[in-house]
Design an enzyme around this catalytic site. Sequence first.
Site, mmCIF file in Angstrom:
data_model
loop_
_atom_site.group_PDB
_atom_site.id
_atom_site.type_symbol
_atom_site.label_atom_id
_atom_site.label_comp_id
_atom_site.label_asym_id
_atom_site.label_seq_id
_atom_site.Cartn_x
_atom_site.Cartn_y
_atom_site.Cartn_z
ATOM 1 N N HIS A 198 -7.262 -2.922 -5.749
ATOM 2 C CA HIS A 198 -8.411 -2.951 -4.833
ATOM 3 C C HIS A 198 -8.736 -1.571 -4.266
ATOM 4 O O HIS A 198 -9.444 -1.468 -3.271
ATOM 5 C CB HIS A 198 -8.158 -3.949 -3.693
ATOM 6 C CG HIS A 198 -8.067 -5.364 -4.183
ATOM 7 N ND1 HIS A 198 -7.526 -6.381 -3.417
ATOM 8 C CD2 HIS A 198 -8.433 -5.921 -5.350
ATOM 9 C CE1 HIS A 198 -7.578 -7.510 -4.113
ATOM 10 N NE2 HIS A 198 -8.119 -7.268 -5.292
ATOM 11 N N CYS A 248 -19.459 8.269 -3.586
ATOM 12 C CA CYS A 248 -20.873 8.053 -3.234
ATOM 13 C C CYS A 248 -21.226 6.590 -3.506
ATOM 14 O O CYS A 248 -20.901 6.067 -4.571
ATOM 15 C CB CYS A 248 -21.778 8.964 -4.094
ATOM 16 S SG CYS A 248 -23.546 8.623 -3.834
ATOM 17 N N ASN A 306 -3.096 -3.993 -1.890
ATOM 18 C CA ASN A 306 -3.208 -3.248 -0.636
ATOM 19 C C ASN A 306 -3.928 -1.928 -0.857
ATOM 20 O O ASN A 306 -3.793 -1.306 -1.913
ATOM 21 C CB ASN A 306 -1.819 -3.003 -0.034
ATOM 22 C CG ASN A 306 -1.106 -4.308 0.286
ATOM 23 O OD1 ASN A 306 -1.764 -5.347 0.429
ATOM 24 N ND2 ASN A 306 0.199 -4.283 0.334
HETATM 25 P P1 OAD Z 1 -3.649 -12.091 3.222
HETATM 26 O O1 OAD Z 1 -3.858 -11.644 4.626
HETATM 27 O O2 OAD Z 1 -4.621 -13.035 2.585
HETATM 28 O O3 OAD Z 1 -2.207 -12.785 3.053
HETATM 29 C C1 OAD Z 1 -1.055 -12.154 3.564
HETATM 30 C C2 OAD Z 1 0.127 -13.008 3.160
HETATM 31 O O4 OAD Z 1 1.309 -12.348 3.606
HETATM 32 C C3 OAD Z 1 0.110 -14.393 3.798
HETATM 33 O O5 OAD Z 1 0.477 -15.349 2.814
HETATM 34 C C4 OAD Z 1 1.188 -14.282 4.885
HETATM 35 O O6 OAD Z 1 1.852 -15.541 5.051
HETATM 36 C C5 OAD Z 1 2.134 -13.300 4.262
HETATM 37 N N1 OAD Z 1 2.956 -12.542 5.214
HETATM 38 C C6 OAD Z 1 2.705 -12.275 6.506
HETATM 39 N N2 OAD Z 1 3.698 -11.516 7.013
HETATM 40 C C7 OAD Z 1 4.583 -11.297 5.996
HETATM 41 C C8 OAD Z 1 5.806 -10.576 5.871
HETATM 42 N N3 OAD Z 1 6.330 -9.931 6.917
HETATM 43 N N4 OAD Z 1 6.429 -10.560 4.673
HETATM 44 C C9 OAD Z 1 5.912 -11.226 3.611
HETATM 45 N N5 OAD Z 1 4.745 -11.921 3.653
HETATM 46 C C10 OAD Z 1 4.105 -11.954 4.840
HETATM 47 O O7 OAD Z 1 -3.548 -10.768 2.353
HETATM 48 P P2 OAD Z 1 -3.660 -10.651 0.783
HETATM 49 O O8 OAD Z 1 -3.085 -11.828 0.089
HETATM 50 O O9 OAD Z 1 -3.140 -9.313 0.410
HETATM 51 O O10 OAD Z 1 -9.155 -7.987 -1.113
HETATM 52 O O11 OAD Z 1 -5.252 -10.635 0.562
HETATM 53 C C11 OAD Z 1 -5.686 -10.436 -0.774
HETATM 54 C C12 OAD Z 1 -7.011 -9.797 -0.741
HETATM 55 O O12 OAD Z 1 -7.900 -10.585 0.042
HETATM 56 C C13 OAD Z 1 -7.051 -8.437 -0.078
HETATM 57 O O13 OAD Z 1 -6.598 -7.419 -0.926
HETATM 58 C C14 OAD Z 1 -8.544 -8.309 0.146
HETATM 59 C C15 OAD Z 1 -8.924 -9.727 0.520
HETATM 60 O O14 OAD Z 1 -10.068 -10.148 -0.156
HETATM 61 C C16 OAD Z 1 -10.254 -7.167 -1.033
HETATM 62 O O15 OAD Z 1 -10.611 -6.691 0.012
HETATM 63 C C17 OAD Z 1 -10.940 -6.953 -2.348
#
Ligand code: OAD
Length: 253
Positions: free
Chosen positions: A120, A128, A103
């Site tokens: 991240h 810059c 996050n």
């Molecule tokens: P995602 O949006 O891909 O996944 C969020 C996860 O949280 C999903 O599996 C949901 O089911 C789950 N979820 C939703 N609500 C929830 C809750 N209340 N409690 C627990 N889990 C819940 O987000 P990330 O996995 O963080 O990287 O995405 C990873 C990376 O993808 C991000 O950091 C970003 C993106 O590429 C970059 O920008 C480099």
Amino acid sequence: MYNLVQETAKILKIAHSPVVLTGAGVSKESGVPTFRDALEGLWEQYDPQELATPEAYQRNPKLVWDWYEFRRKQVARVKPNAGHLALVDIEKHCGTLPIITQNVDHLHEQAGSSDVIHLHGNIQNHKCFYNCEGNPTPIDISTLDYDENDGPPTCPYCHRKSVRVDVVWFGEMLPEAMIRRAYTLSGAADVMIVIGTSGLVTPAANLPRVAKKAGAIVIEVNPDHTPISSIADIRLAGASGEMLPQLVAALSP
Ligand code: OAD
């Protein structure tokens, strides 16, 4: 579910080197949309993966700048939720609880977690685009005088309109020191709690497997199944804001 929470508490009570991996799901209950949630309002027509790239910034710097300013201001308005606060209590119980997060908000730190590793980057920080003074060239935008409607501010060093948010974009390398520490912590963990991540983006998504291979017990907290679910020893299938406080209650004597 109660038994699984009790089971998890028993494991944490004897853990020597627990570690946590979090994704956007842990911040959702603070009102921060997850990365793959539909974007709201004027941004819903855009795919985040189209905006979070160096090419997108070079193609349309104002669009990318405005999108991150929208998200930065959104994050600045929200507060840690019960899930973030429960992780602080679990750290107190265990004595140590490094949090490896994907996050870009700073809600773990705001809640009081003492050891947060940002894989991240952090949306509050800027640099810059050309790293003209070295990699990275940090820039504090609060010291800059710029027109909010005129796209990226001018870099105070190279005088190009090249200020950008200091988060990792698609196709960019993760901060070397952060990813190295994340692998070390995962390889030394005896318990890894994986919270609120879809497990789709590497190298973060590799970390639970690194922990598992090193003999750690993997616990997943997520209402949905993910690619990590298949290696989880325990799945707490629910929202982090509900599951983690139950875990704290089960840890309390
Ligand atoms: P995602 O949006 O891909 O996944 C969020 C996860 O949280 C999903 O599996 C949901 O089911 C789950 N979820 C939703 N609500 C929830 C809750 N209340 N409690 C627990 N889990 C819940 O987000 P990330 O996995 O963080 O990287 O995405 C990873 C990376 O993808 C991000 O950091 C970003 C993106 O590429 C970059 O920008 C480099």
